[in-house]
Design a protein around this motif. Structure first.
Motif: not given
Length: 239
Positions: A143-144, A147, A202, A205-206
């Motif tokens: 998911d990262s 992102s 960010t 998220r990453t």
């Protein structure tokens, strides 16, 4: 040639964007859609202070005329960022990041702190118009990775919609490392520092660990810990 003095700050720290963009001391102005503005504050006196002769530099800087001019310039710069400096002591600078590069000193000015990823670069990279951007993020968090691709896509869309970025390859991943090749219409530095800021914002998220800007011929990438003394070297796994 004088070392560029480049500031980056959140838009809300700027007293008047129109005034800033048209100010006689502003030589470069770049507004990012992720809520930040980059600008180079310049005065001809900086050229005389950036001499390679230490004695001449010290003599020039210590003169009363130079001291008065520099104080006036500092005051003018603070007026442009009055929401940032309002209520703060005169000695408070608001430096959250300082990157001393070969062609310029980049400062992020703010009251809010950011957790910076490790920063990497090749010598003289900022004057290039074709570079490789690479870094490290955990491959175990898909998911990262999605992102991270989204954040890069946001930057590419901004850069190609203006005159900054001519083309950028999609991100390529190999284990924990990623890479892309980018071609800029002009020198790449201002746009890349904007990307570094966006990637820093960010990170939740990453999960980005490190990012750097390198010449395409590089096969070994060196990163430095922001605010620390650590050095990280990664060998390229890419063909």
């Amino acid at each position: 040639m004088a070392i560029r003095r480049v500031n980056i700050t959140r838009d809300e720290n700027i007293e008047d964007q129109e005034r800033l963009s048209r100010h006689p001391n502003i030589r470069s102005y770049l507004r990012f859609p992720w809520g930040y503005t980059l600008f180079e504050f310049y005065d001809p006196i900086f050229d005389t202070l950036d001499t390679s002769n230490p004695k001449a530099k010290d003599a020039q800087r210590s003169s009363e005329e130079t001291q008065a001019r520099l104080a006036a310039l500092m005051s003018e710069e603070r007026k442009l960022l009055w929401p940032l400096y309002k209520g703060r002591p005169e000695h408070w600078q608001g430096n959250q990041l300082g990157l001393p590069l070969e062609t310029g000193i980049y400062r992020v000015l703010d009251r809010k702190k950011i957790e910076w990823p490790w920063f990497g670069s090749s010598p003289g990279w900022e004057s290039e118009n074709k570079i490789v951007i690479c870094g490290r993020a955990p491959a175990s968090a898909p998911d990262s990775r999605v992102s991270l691709e989204g954040v890069f896509g946001e930057w590419v869309e901004w850069g190609t919609s203006g005159r900054e970025l001519a083309a950028a390859d999609p991100l390529v991943f190999h284990g924990d490392m990623f890479r892309t090749r980018c071609h800029f219409n002009l020198s790449c530095c201002d746009a890349c520092i904007g990307l570094y800021l966006l990637l820093s914002k960010t990170r939740e998220r990453t999960l980005l660990d490190a990012v750097g800007f390198f010449r395409p011929s590089e096969s070994s990438f060196k990163f430095y810990e922001i605010g620390g003394t650590g050095v990280l070297t990664l060998e390229s796994p890419f063909a």
